[in-house]
Each structure stands twice: as C-alpha cells, then as structure tokens.
Design a protein around this motif. Sequence first.
Motif, PDB file in Angstrom:
ATOM      1  N   ILE A  61       0.403  -0.989   0.127  1.00  0.00           N
ATOM      2  CA  ILE A  61       0.148  -0.406   0.058  1.00  0.00           C
ATOM      3  C   ILE A  61       0.649   1.595  -0.237  1.00  0.00           C
ATOM      4  O   ILE A  61       0.127   2.384  -0.267  1.00  0.00           O
ATOM      5  CB  ILE A  61      -1.184   0.130   1.131  1.00  0.00           C
TER       6      ILE A  61
ATOM      7  N   VAL B 162       0.800   3.761  -3.193  1.00  0.00           N
ATOM      8  CA  VAL B 162      -0.166   4.415  -3.171  1.00  0.00           C
ATOM      9  C   VAL B 162      -0.626   5.404  -2.571  1.00  0.00           C
ATOM     10  O   VAL B 162      -0.948   7.091  -2.339  1.00  0.00           O
ATOM     11  CB  VAL B 162      -1.738   3.724  -3.837  1.00  0.00           C
ATOM     12  N   LEU B 163      -0.127   4.950  -1.211  1.00  0.00           N
ATOM     13  CA  LEU B 163      -0.303   6.130   0.352  1.00  0.00           C
ATOM     14  C   LEU B 163       0.030   6.713  -0.233  1.00  0.00           C
ATOM     15  O   LEU B 163       0.499   8.178   0.333  1.00  0.00           O
ATOM     16  CB  LEU B 163      -0.293   4.950   1.436  1.00  0.00           C
TER      17      LEU B 163
ATOM     18  N   TYR C 280      -0.913   9.761  -2.688  1.00  0.00           N
ATOM     19  CA  TYR C 280      -2.097  10.370  -2.380  1.00  0.00           C
ATOM     20  C   TYR C 280      -1.354  11.044  -1.101  1.00  0.00           C
ATOM     21  O   TYR C 280      -2.412  12.239  -1.047  1.00  0.00           O
ATOM     22  CB  TYR C 280      -2.746   9.080  -1.425  1.00  0.00           C
TER      23      TYR C 280
ATOM     24  N   VAL D  98      -7.857   4.350  -1.090  1.00  0.00           N
ATOM     25  CA  VAL D  98      -6.839   4.428  -1.668  1.00  0.00           C
ATOM     26  C   VAL D  98      -6.177   2.905  -0.986  1.00  0.00           C
ATOM     27  O   VAL D  98      -5.801   2.460  -2.442  1.00  0.00           O
ATOM     28  CB  VAL D  98      -5.805   5.953  -1.859  1.00  0.00           C
TER      29      VAL D  98
ATOM     30  N   ALA E 246      -5.286  -4.981   0.571  1.00  0.00           N
ATOM     31  CA  ALA E 246      -4.734  -4.432   2.087  1.00  0.00           C
ATOM     32  C   ALA E 246      -5.379  -4.335   3.093  1.00  0.00           C
ATOM     33  O   ALA E 246      -5.282  -5.029   5.063  1.00  0.00           O
ATOM     34  CB  ALA E 246      -3.600  -3.690   1.467  1.00  0.00           C
TER      35      ALA E 246
END
Lengths: 292, 284
Positions: free
Chosen positions: A267, A270-271, A274, B104, B109
């Motif tokens: 993740i 993407v984070l 973001y 997002v 996950a």
Amino acid sequence: MKGPKPGATARLGLVAGTPVARARLGSVLMDGLTLFVALLFLAPLIWLALGAFKTQSTLFTGPLIPESWNWRNFVDAWNSAPFGRYLFNSLLVSTASTFLVVMTSALAAFAFSRMSFPGQHALFLLALATLMIPGDVLLIPNFLTVRGFGWINSYWALIVPFAASAFGIFLLRQAFLKTPQELEDAARIDGATPMQFLLRVLMPVNAPALSALSVLTFLSSWNALVWPFIATSRDEYRTVQVGLAQFNNLEGATNVPEILAATLIVITPVLLVYALAQKWFIESAASSGLKG
Amino acid sequence: MEALPYLLPALLVFALFEYYPLLRVIYLSLTDADLLKSPQWIGLANYTRMFQDAEFLNSLAVTVIFAFAVTGLEVVLGMTLGFLMNRKGPFQNLVRGAIFAPVVVSLAAAAVIWLHLLNPTSGPVNQLLQALGLPPSRWLQDPSTALASVILIALWKGVGLPAVLYLAGLQGIPRELQEAAQVDGATPYQAARWITIPLLAPTTLLVFFISLVGTFQSYGLILVLRTDGGPVGSTMLLGYYIYQNAFQYFQMAYASAVSVFLFLLLVFLGWLQFKVSERRVHYR
C-alpha cells in the motif's frame, strides 16, 4: 503584565456562560471530535505501520511503539514470496491499462464530441450502457473467453478486457465539448489533420480531465483483486494484490508481522502518491463519483 | 465513415468484453455447462433450482442485509463526516486526508489489516474492548457477529467516498442561504434540518445508489478474509456465492443463472434510481 479588560475577555469568550464562551467551548469540542475521528480512521494504518516492525511475540502484547525496530520482517516477506515480481506485474498492468483507457477514451470522445455521423447518439448510448453491466456479472463468460484465447496466465488477460471505459469516454467527451471551437479552426487553417489536432491540441489543453481519468484508472487497476485472482494462477503473472492475499493465506497466523510488512509494501506506493496529492485526489473522486 | 477508426478500439473492447459476455452468460444460464462437456440446453432448470436452493436464498438474504446496512450507514455517516470535513478548524486537512485514505488502500490490504485487528484471541480490538471493561467478541468467527464485522470493514474502507461527495455537495450550497437562515434566527440544528440537508438531496440520492450498487460487488473482502462465506453461511454474499459455484465447484451454468439474477437486480435498482431522481429531486 495586566490581564485583559472584562469586555475583552467576554469578546474572546473567556467568561464562562456567555454565548460567546459557549460558542468557543463548542468550537474546541468540535476540534477535539475532529481530531478523534481522524485518528479513528488512521488507527488501523498506524497499527499496520508500527506492527510491521515488531516481532510475533511483541505484536499483540508489547507496547504500541516498537521497542526495537525490526527491519527483518520486510526482508523475510520479500524473500518468502516474489514481491518484486508482483510489484513489477502490477506496475506493468496498471500502466498499460491506464495508457490504453486514456487513448481509447480520447479517440472515442473525439468522435462523439467533434464529429457528426449517422447513429452517433445511439452509439454513444450503447457505450454508456456498459456502465449498467457490473463486471462481476461477466466474470464467468469473460473467464471462458480469455481461456479460449489461451490468455490465462498472461498479461493480456489482465489488460485487454479493461482497455476501454465508458466512464472515460463520458468524462473526456464532456471536457472536449467545452473546448472552444476556435482552437480547432486555427489548427485546421494551419493544416493539421483531425488526429494531429486531437493529439497535439485537444488532449494537452484538457490535461486536468486526462490526469483525473489516469489516476482513477490506475488506482482501480492497481487495487483490482477478483479478476486477477481468477485469471492467473502462476506467480509469474500474479499482481501484488493477489500475491498479498495468497501470502496472507499461506503464512496464516504464524508470522503476522511479516504479513503486515508485506501489506505495507503493497500500500505504500499508493499512499505515498496520495499523501503528496491528497487534495487533488479527493477532488477527482468527488467530481467523478466513482469508487476507487 | 470518418469517425469509425476513432470509435473502433473502444467499441471492439466493449463488444468483446461487455456485450458478448452479457449474451453468453444469459445463454450459459439456460444450459448445463461446466468446464468439461459441451453444454446442453436445459431451459429454465437452473433458475428453478436456484429458488429452491436454501443456500442461494440464504445468500440473497445476507446480501440484502449487507447492502442496506452498508448503504444506510454510508449515507448517515457520510453526511456526518462530510459536515466534519467542511468545518474550518486546525484539523480540517488532517480529517479530510484521514477519512479518504482507506479509499485508496486496496480491498486486499484492508481485509488483511482487519483480519489481524479482529483476531479473537489476541487482536488489538478485543484488547481495547477489555481495557474499556467491555466483553470481547469472536468477530469473524462467530455466526452472529461475522456479517457485522464485514460491514465494519466495508465502512472503514468505503465511507470516505460518500463523505467527499457530501463535502462537495456542501460546498455547492450558496452561502447566502445559510446566512439568511441565521438572520432569521434559525439555530444551527434548524438550519441543517430545514435547509442544508434538503439541499443535499441530490447528493444523498447519488450516494445511496453508488453505495448500494457497490455493496453488491464487495465480496472480494470475503475472498481474503477466509470466512469462505461462513461461519454457517453468515457472510455468503451473492458475489462470493457465484465465485464459489463457478470456480470451486465448476458449476458454470448454475453460477451463470445467479449472475443473470444479480444483473437483473442491479438493472432494477438503476431503473429505480432514474425514476426517483426524475420525480423527487428538484434542487439541482
């Protein structure tokens, strides 16, 4: 130093019981509530980020902040499943899908907004109608089609079915319709073909719409789970989401911090994006009304 | 025809992966297809079987409960959070970023994180409950709480989108209206109840249907949470039921019939949205 005059304290809301003081207290309480809600939503992610550095024995019993930062989890996770390959596959599939969606959408939106031809309205409705068909309803026939093509365990299966988007056509058509006609006339006079006008003028001037479409497409491709799960069975072609789900199932409860480390690997890209473009992300999602 | 080369790429993809499969899934649902033998036409037998199958009926009930619980909560919480995100203050950017962050994060996950957070023996959520003097729960492993646990996860993951849609809706309401209400002596509650919330009706309608349609497709969670639709069918969402029948039991034809049923259900909901928005929402 002298204290403020009584009148001033009342204006600042420091005297209890006055309307201003009540409003001020309410405002502080609301600030507190806002912070609490923010932490509530972040808590699972914070627990994940900290837990990824703990050991199995300290994860559930030790303090929230790890006493020693255990980087081994990341190394172990990386070595016990081909996460490098998974990341590469996801990056390739998401990039290719995004590029294709932007191109096919721009081409179709150009025809729908800047040309006129018989059956235009009907074809536009036919394209939009695909929004009414949820992908999951088509899981079985699309699996059979892709299997018939011999595409199971290939990038084709993960890219081609998602190479066009009715939402993309709709979004870009809206943008193209708002672009002034004068630009097209000027390009024509300069001898540009319609294709040159589309690629060199129309698409660049509509960069905001194109980038909103790109981000939303990339995100949904990067996060896709069920289709890649069905269409691939070999690590060679598995995406990072399927890899993570599989890793979680295999490792089970034996080494949770390692699973958390793997989740963090998945993740973080993407984070990170973001965190850098939060405002813009939120605006794109709000303007499209589509689930990410 | 000049436009054809521009349209062809998108239309080819739609034809091959949207329209053709839609016809094919309807055809398959009327046969006895599996992955091995060539399909034989059996008429509506799959549909008759479906409505007599207790597992299907249970799955339909679970899906309807899940869909309306998540949708209702996404509307109420989404609006509340939208108000919170719209309020000026020192934590405004933080709360906006925090509420939207799980959107997002991928479904896989999110499922992995919550699977371990809700661990019945040692998970942090139970530890927190015990620290507060509340009884722990078996969460995903107890038939009476498993669906509620999935709803909780779906909300954490999904409510950020309704919240930003409400935020956008709130920002679209002209300031003068609220100021006028204030001048007329309305309390903040009255202003919200009689002015702001009615003006948000188009957003509410949008959120309601986006959430509703989305919930029918969030069975990916079940895939990662490893409940396998259980315990005792309590988390058997229709999407997972289709997946299980098609790809674990290889009952392609029967699973196709369930898919067609799901499709008709969603088309009906889409039609309903169209009708309601035509009649009831005039504000836009």
